[in-house]
Design an enzyme around this catalytic site. Sequence first.
Site, short mmCIF file in Angstrom:
data_model
loop_
_atom_site.label_atom_id
_atom_site.label_comp_id
_atom_site.label_asym_id
_atom_site.label_seq_id
_atom_site.Cartn_x
_atom_site.Cartn_y
_atom_site.Cartn_z
N ASP A 1 0.85 -1.20 0.00
CA ASP A 1 0.00 0.00 0.00
C ASP A 1 0.88 1.25 0.00
O ASP A 1 2.10 1.16 0.07
CB ASP A 1 -0.96 -0.01 1.20
CG ASP A 1 -0.22 -0.06 2.54
OD1 ASP A 1 0.89 -0.63 2.59
OD2 ASP A 1 -0.73 0.48 3.53
N HIS B 1 1.25 -9.22 -3.02
CA HIS B 1 0.29 -8.12 -3.08
C HIS B 1 1.04 -6.78 -3.03
O HIS B 1 1.69 -6.46 -2.04
CB HIS B 1 -0.65 -8.25 -1.88
CG HIS B 1 -1.69 -7.18 -1.80
ND1 HIS B 1 -2.89 -7.25 -2.46
CD2 HIS B 1 -1.71 -6.02 -1.11
CE1 HIS B 1 -3.61 -6.18 -2.18
NE2 HIS B 1 -2.92 -5.41 -1.37
N ASP C 1 0.18 -17.87 -3.48
CA ASP C 1 0.99 -16.86 -4.17
C ASP C 1 0.16 -16.14 -5.22
O ASP C 1 0.36 -16.33 -6.42
CB ASP C 1 2.23 -17.50 -4.80
CG ASP C 1 3.13 -16.46 -5.45
OD1 ASP C 1 3.08 -15.29 -5.01
OD2 ASP C 1 3.87 -16.81 -6.38
N GLU D 1 1.45 -10.53 1.16
CA GLU D 1 1.91 -9.16 0.93
C GLU D 1 3.43 -9.12 1.08
O GLU D 1 4.06 -10.11 1.48
CB GLU D 1 1.23 -8.19 1.92
CG GLU D 1 1.36 -6.74 1.48
CD GLU D 1 0.31 -5.79 2.05
OE1 GLU D 1 -0.69 -6.27 2.63
OE2 GLU D 1 0.48 -4.58 1.90
O1 9MR Z 1 1.77 -6.84 9.62
C1 9MR Z 1 0.54 -6.40 10.15
C2 9MR Z 1 -0.10 -7.51 10.94
O2 9MR Z 1 0.71 -7.84 12.05
C3 9MR Z 1 -1.48 -7.10 11.38
O3 9MR Z 1 -2.11 -8.20 11.99
C4 9MR Z 1 -2.29 -6.64 10.17
C5 9MR Z 1 -3.69 -6.17 10.54
O4 9MR Z 1 -3.66 -5.03 11.30
O5 9MR Z 1 -1.63 -5.58 9.52
C6 9MR Z 1 -0.37 -5.95 9.02
O6 9MR Z 1 0.22 -4.85 8.44
C7 9MR Z 1 -0.32 -4.35 7.24
C8 9MR Z 1 -0.70 -2.91 7.50
O7 9MR Z 1 -1.79 -2.87 8.36
C9 9MR Z 1 -0.97 -2.13 6.22
N1 9MR Z 1 0.12 -2.27 5.29
C10 9MR Z 1 0.38 -3.66 4.95
C11 9MR Z 1 0.79 -4.42 6.19
C12 9MR Z 1 1.20 -5.84 5.86
O8 9MR Z 1 0.13 -6.64 5.49
#
Ligand code: 9MR
Length: 746
Positions: A342, A669, A717, A726
């Site tokens: 993102d 992602h 994947d 991601e």
């Molecule tokens: O890595 C994060 C994970 O530990 C959390 O459970 C999750 C939900 O809050 O969010 C992950 O982080 C994401 C972030 O919120 C937005 N950018 C992408 C991150 C990786 O998926």
Amino acid sequence: MKRRRTALLSLTALLATALSALPAQQAGADEVEQVRNGTFDTTADPWWTSNVTAGLSEGRLCADVPGGTTNRWDAAVGQNDITLVKGESYRFSFKSSGAPEGHVARALVGLSVSPYDTWYEASPVLSVSGDTYSYTFTSPVDTTQGQVAFQVGGSADPWRFCVDDVSLLGGVPPEVYEPDTGPRVRVNQVAYLPAGPKNATLVTDATTKLPWQLKNARGATVAHGWSMPRGVDVSSGQNVHSIDFGAYRKKGTGLTLVADGETSRPFDIGTAAYEKLRLDAVKYYYTQRSGTPIRDDLRPGYGRLAGHVDVAPNRGDSAVPCQPGVCDYTLDVRGGWYDAGDHGKYVVNGGITAWELLSTYERSLHARTGHPAKLGDGTLALPESGNKVPDILDEVRWELEFLLRMQVPAGKPLAGMAHHKIHDESWTGLPLLPSDDPQKRELHPPSTQATLNLAATAAQAARLYRPYDKAFAARALTAARTAWAAALAHPTLYADPNDGTGGGAYSDTDATDEFYWAAAELYLSTGEKQFADHVLNSPVHTADIFGPAGFDWGRTAAAGRLDLATVPNGLPGRDKVRASVVKAADRYLATLTAHPYGMPYAPDNNLYDWGSSHQVLNNAVTVATAYDITGASKYRDGALQSMDYLLGRNALNMSYVTGYGEANAHNQHSRWYAHQLDPKLPNPPAGTLAGGPNSSIQDPYAQLKLKGCVGQFCYIDDIQSWSTNETAINWNAALTRMASFVADQA
Ligand code: 9MR
């Protein structure tokens, strides 16, 4: 009756339409066509067009698409008022061609009104002669406002798009997803170190030992032995054996392991791959940079315009306001790294990432096997290479400068605190280059955790950058002290767990670990009693902080503990600190030894966490640190063995690092490494870690494909699977730390 027929077609016409798009044996009586006039025999009604000149041509719909548009949706044809039933499976098929060769159509089924959700999409590259495309998906919603559309914008040059036999057939049987797991002999598909442990896992029904052979690239057997039956592995549900071929120590490439009639994917015995991975894992950060053009000469195939500078359609990050009602100022928060796939930038995750990268460098200064020059000036092909500063410090500085900009200025409410995050007002779709993001950017309220992430990393920076830039080191230390004082004054200002629109929440309701970590870094950089006292008085200091899921952005105590154990300092009782790390490593080693896949990770109830790949790595970091502390080879070997899981010795028989291993994750992602959606965009660069198995499968795509998955199987994947696949800056930091450790053992 759940299914609804379209009003406009008779049953005969409907079946005729269906049959024209499908092999006859697959069309059953209750499969119902949802598209009206998909065959374009006499009219284009009720299809709509947008920014194309369209008409019938030889019984197809053809559209002349103008050149010079930016986004896929800038030119399109489609049909609205499509009914979809939640949980029902549909087959979406069509014939299409594009001239000249090589243009892409984004074919989608989604919502025809705002917020234009996409429920299924595919982006085939079209040929001039035309092809038939067919996809199956399950609708996540009930709607009568669906849409089938072909988005054909985004091309610099004009081209011609034609489509025919468009069909959306409801009631087809859902496809059962079976991952292709290849040969049942599971190895590290990259490399084992010549003097390191060499283990593999065999998936088999056999319950008694089986013979194995190690073969060189010419197919000659160079070692052999017997497997060890291990019973049913909880993390995969498979009956497995383990194989230990560590007695073989000769270098080689293209080796294979043969057992139970199966031949493993090839691997090397050598060190070169880890020298490369050490660099690639850190090179990842340059192409995550915000606020600067990415130079194609430095990263061929990855060059792109600067993101979130003040050039339309970006709103720019140089004067970002707060969310309404949160503050009355704007901040210049350009720069930093995009968090993941993102366009958000989050201080808590930026902090732990900067720490782990700086710790990779700091370890190289103090550990018995450290080699600071390996990530020194000129190693990472950065714009800053050649400035006499180690390249890894140049890269981390890009983030540190951003973190410093997130601090509330003097004279404002909550001065000295750090804003938790800055990101888009709403979530955006994929693909979307950073420079094409049209969203409003907003600062979110300050939090204690963000403030302490800033304090910890700025304090650590103060000692590591001092030899290269005294002024920056001093500025960082001042900011760290200011942040520390602000956090003490506001110790429980937590980010709202529901503040997750347009970006992740990164919420956390315990800041005692961040206090401990920040105090530790401030102590290590200043030696001051006030910080030593905070460390010694913190309950975190003596708590067992090394749980099964290890450390993470929300559990940061280990960052402080590991640094207190390894960075030279005079803290009273430091031996106990070092012993606590060794004790934790013993436990991770016990987990690894009991695990038939040889990993230091066995989460409670076999529930793999979001980003499990990096949790495995961080547990390995603790084991590796025990080696740095004690010099005992069992810790070195345990840390090395942990890499095997990541690089292919796992239930899915794949490497979670892009470009490493014959079968590797490469569709992570990401809005800009979105090759899977737009063939003109690249895949993630070599050395990008995928999040990995996540039992909670929060995204709809994983829910569709992986429902009921066991542990290691909760991964796919595919670019749509943001909860299992991601890429993220904190995850690559764990990879960087371990790749560097492994390379140092060569
Ligand atoms: O890595 C994060 C994970 O530990 C959390 O459970 C999750 C939900 O809050 O969010 C992950 O982080 C994401 C972030 O919120 C937005 N950018 C992408 C991150 C990786 O998926």
